[in-house]
Every structure is written in C-alpha cells, then in structure tokens.
Design an enzyme around this catalytic site. Structure first.
Site, mmCIF file in Angstrom:
data_model
loop_
_atom_site.group_PDB
_atom_site.id
_atom_site.type_symbol
_atom_site.label_atom_id
_atom_site.label_comp_id
_atom_site.label_asym_id
_atom_site.label_seq_id
_atom_site.Cartn_x
_atom_site.Cartn_y
_atom_site.Cartn_z
ATOM 1 N N HIS A 249 1.346 -2.999 0.010
ATOM 2 C CA HIS A 249 1.790 -3.159 1.592
ATOM 3 C C HIS A 249 2.008 -4.566 2.117
ATOM 4 O O HIS A 249 2.974 -4.792 3.345
ATOM 5 C CB HIS A 249 -0.471 -3.306 2.095
ATOM 6 N N GLY B 224 8.954 -7.659 4.994
ATOM 7 C CA GLY B 224 9.248 -7.674 3.404
ATOM 8 C C GLY B 224 8.056 -8.438 2.691
ATOM 9 O O GLY B 224 6.717 -8.975 3.243
#
Ligand code: HEM
Ligand SMILES: *[C@@H]1O[C@H](CO)[C@@H](O)[C@H](O)[C@H]1NC(C)=O
Ligand SMILES: *[C@@H]1O[C@H](CO)[C@@H](O)[C@H](O)[C@H]1NC(C)=O
Length: 326
Positions: free
Chosen positions: A65, A71
């Site tokens: 996640h 990122g």
C-alpha cells in the site's frame, strides 16, 4: 567528436539516469552510515512476529500500500490529527495496526544505536521488514535495495483509484500494475502474498450471499469452500470477524495459494480471476507446480515494487519518528 555531438551525448546520459529513478538505490547503501541495520531490523521484526500472527501479513501488505500510493516513501505511515492522511482513506482502514507497529519498533531499535541515529529511512525499514516477514513465514530470502528517503506528504485524496479492490478482474488489475511498470507475471507473483494473512468478512460476503446482486454464490467459487466461508462469515456478522486468506496453510508463505486457485478456492474475485483469465492461468499453473519458480518471480516482483516512485538524493527526509514528518 564535435561539440554538438558531445552535448547531445551528455543530454542522453542525463536523460537515462533521470528516467531510472531507482538509479541511486543500492544493496549496501548503509555500509558506512549504519552497517548493522539489517540485523537490527531483523531482530526487532522477529520479536514482533512472535508477539502476533497479524505481524507478518500486516507488514507485507503495508509495504504494498505504501509503494502504490506516492511511491515507497513511508507516506502511508504518517499520522494526521484531522484524519486527512493516506491511512485515513477507506482503502487503508483495514491495514493491520501490527504492520505499522513493526516498522515503529524496528525504527526505535535503529535509533537506539548511536551511530545509526537519523540515518535510516522509515521507507527502507519497511522494505527490509517486508522481506524479513516473508522469510520468517517460510518464503524466500533476498537482498533489499536501499537508499529510499521518507516523503513529507500524505493525503487521503492521493489514495483514490491507486489501490486495487477485491472485486476487480484481471483487465483492471493488469492496467493498475502496468501503470507502475509491473507485468502480468509480477501481478500474479505478488498476489501470492495472499498465501498469508486474513480478510474481513465484509470483503467476501457478496461472493457468497449476493453475487451480482442476486441471492446466489459466485459460480467461480468452489462450493465446498463457499459453504466453509458461509460458516465462518455468517450474514451480518460482526464486522471485526476475519477469515484466513489461504485456507490450506494460512500461516505459511508457500505456493498453496496457486493450488487453491486451481480448485476455485481463491478468496477474492481478484484472486480467482487470475485462474479464469487464460494468460494469467498459465502463470498460476506454473507457480502451483513449481515453488522455486514462484519464489524467484516473487523476489523479482518485490524488488520492482520497491523501486516505485522512490525519493533519493536530497529529496524527502530521514524521519525521526515514522508517524510524523520532522
Ligand atoms: C492484486 C490486487 C490485490 C487486491 C485486490 C488485494 C486486496 C486485499 C484485501 C481486500 C485484503 C483484506 C484486508 C482485510 O480485510 O483486512 C488483503 C489482504 C492482504 N493483502 Fe492484498 N490485495 C492485492 C494485492 C496484494 C499484494 C500485491 C500484496 C503484497 C505484495 C498483498 C498483501 C496482502 C496481505 C499480506 C494481506 C493480509 C493482511 C492481513 O492479514 O492483515 N495484497 N488484500
Ligand atoms: C488538516 O491538517 C493539515 C496539516 O495540519 C492541514 O494542512 C489541512 O489543511 C487540514 N485539513 C483539514 C480538512 O482541516
Ligand atoms: C522450476 O523453476 C525453476 C526456476 O524458474 C527452474 O529452474 C526449474 O527448472 C523448474 N523446475 C521444473 C521441474 O520445471
């Protein structure tokens, strides 16, 4: 060589290094600044894994996640007083507290070592911890690329449309993963993470009670397994009740997940669809019959996952506390 050619060569070179954002990640990044970081993190993770069965799956999912939203910059870990951080998005509300706690504990252990203080990012600790929990549950061990820095931005809004939902099918999953440079093989390999951990009944009740809004069971679901799921997840059950994601070996990181898919025992539509789809099925069958092939593909895909949108150089910061920006 004339000047224009030289200039265009320089330009090409710059273009190449700027387009590979993981260029500065390296396996020995902390060699001088905190040489024992791997063992410090491993010890803390081992301790935490012994305390709770939610640790390993929770940590692995947290890494996923984190990387898929802004990122791999540990932005998923930031706390917000007015509940507007990434983790406050409904897609992140089911992240296990033990996943966060693992990184917090490991970070505290790193900060206690005088030479390592404020040298190691929370993003790297999360990447290391995700590797460690996989190994501790019987999965492959691998070297982790390091050198990520921590993000200073975390918003609930940025999660929108970034994370896959359990009712998604191959086409949609494939394009979401492709947008991060991940292939169909990577998608199938990373989905193998569902060989450990738990899911809340609310994520599967439609498949067993009201598939496509009718009172029926999803036809791709093994009937015996559907009955078992109904037993474990009665209608309108307490929303805190969970089921194991891998019915045959919920605590072991192995390739049972793929064997389950062959029998219609994928927990989510997003799992079973990997066997319904012709191209993905070839990969599922390969991983089901060859655990080494699965492990190699998983390591490769985790490494690619860990490169998504990383902050390096002087971008971002090294957080003191993983839950707050400095
Ligand atoms: C392919 C699309 C994916 C979808 C739709 C998906 C969806 C979900 C959902 C809905 C849950 C249940 C959460 C809960 O009820 O608490 C879950 C659990 C989990 N997911 Fe995924 N996931 C996907 C891919 C991945 C990937 C790529 C990873 C890691 C590499 C991963 C790791 C996990 C783990 C370890 C759990 C168990 C969490 C726990 O026990 O706390 N998933 N996933
Ligand atoms: C929430 O807090 C952040 C940082 O403290 C602030 O920038 C933001 O405007 C606040 N959002 C709302 C909706 O109050
Ligand atoms: C299993 O996969 C590995 C790695 O891809 C490969 O080297 C090996 O030959 C495969 N084994 C079999 C029996 O196909």
């Amino acid at each position: 060589m004339n000047v224009p050619t030289l200039l265009s060569l320089c330009f090409l070179f710059l273009l190449t290094i700027s387009s590979t954002s993981h260029a500065q990640l390296s396996k020995d990044y902390y060699k001088n600044s905190c040489p024992n970081v791997e063992s410090i993190v491993r010890t803390a993770v081992e301790r935490k894994v012994q305390l709770s069965i939610a640790t390993a799956p929770g940590t692995l999912r947290l890494f996923f996640h984190d990387c898929f939203v802004r990122g791999c910059d540990a932005s998923v870990m930031l706390f917000s007083w007015n509940s507007t951080a990434e983790k406050d998005n409904s897609d992140d509300l089911s992240l296990a507290g033990d996943g966060f706690d693992t990184v917090i504990k490991a970070k505290e252990a790193v900060e206690r070592v005088p030479g390592c203080r404020q040298k190691v990012s929370c993003a790297d600790i999360l990447a290391l911890a995700a590797r460690d929990v996989v190994r501790l549950k019987g999965g492959p061990s691998y070297e982790v690329e390091l050198g990520r820095r921590d993000g200073r931005i975390s918003t609930k809004a940025s999660v929108r449309h970034q994370l896959p939902h359990p009712e998604f099918r191959v086409k949609k999953l494939k394009s979401m993963f492709a947008s991060h440079g991940l292939s169909l093989t990577d998608l199938v390999a990373l989905s193998g993470a569902h060989t450990i951990g738990f899911a809340h009944c609310s994520f599967i009740d439609k498949r067993v009670y009201s598939f496509k809004s009718k009172t029926r069971i999803d036809p791709t679901l093994n009937l015996q397994y559907a009955k078992e799921l109904k037993r474990q997840c009665p209608e309108n059950v307490d929303p805190r009740i969970v089921v194991g994601m891998d019915p045959s070996s919920p605590q072991k990181f192995d390739n049972e997940y793929y064997k389950n898919l062959q029998q219609g025992k994928g927990l989510f539509t997003s799992d079973q669809t990997l066997f319904t789809d012709k191209k993905a099925r070839v990969i599922v069958n390969q991983f089901a019959s060859n655990n080494t092939a699965f492990q190699e593909a998983f390591v490769n895909a985790m490494t690619k996952l860990g490169r998504i949108g990383v902050l390096t150089g002087n971008r971002g910061e090294i957080r003191r506390n993983c839950a707050f920006v400095n």
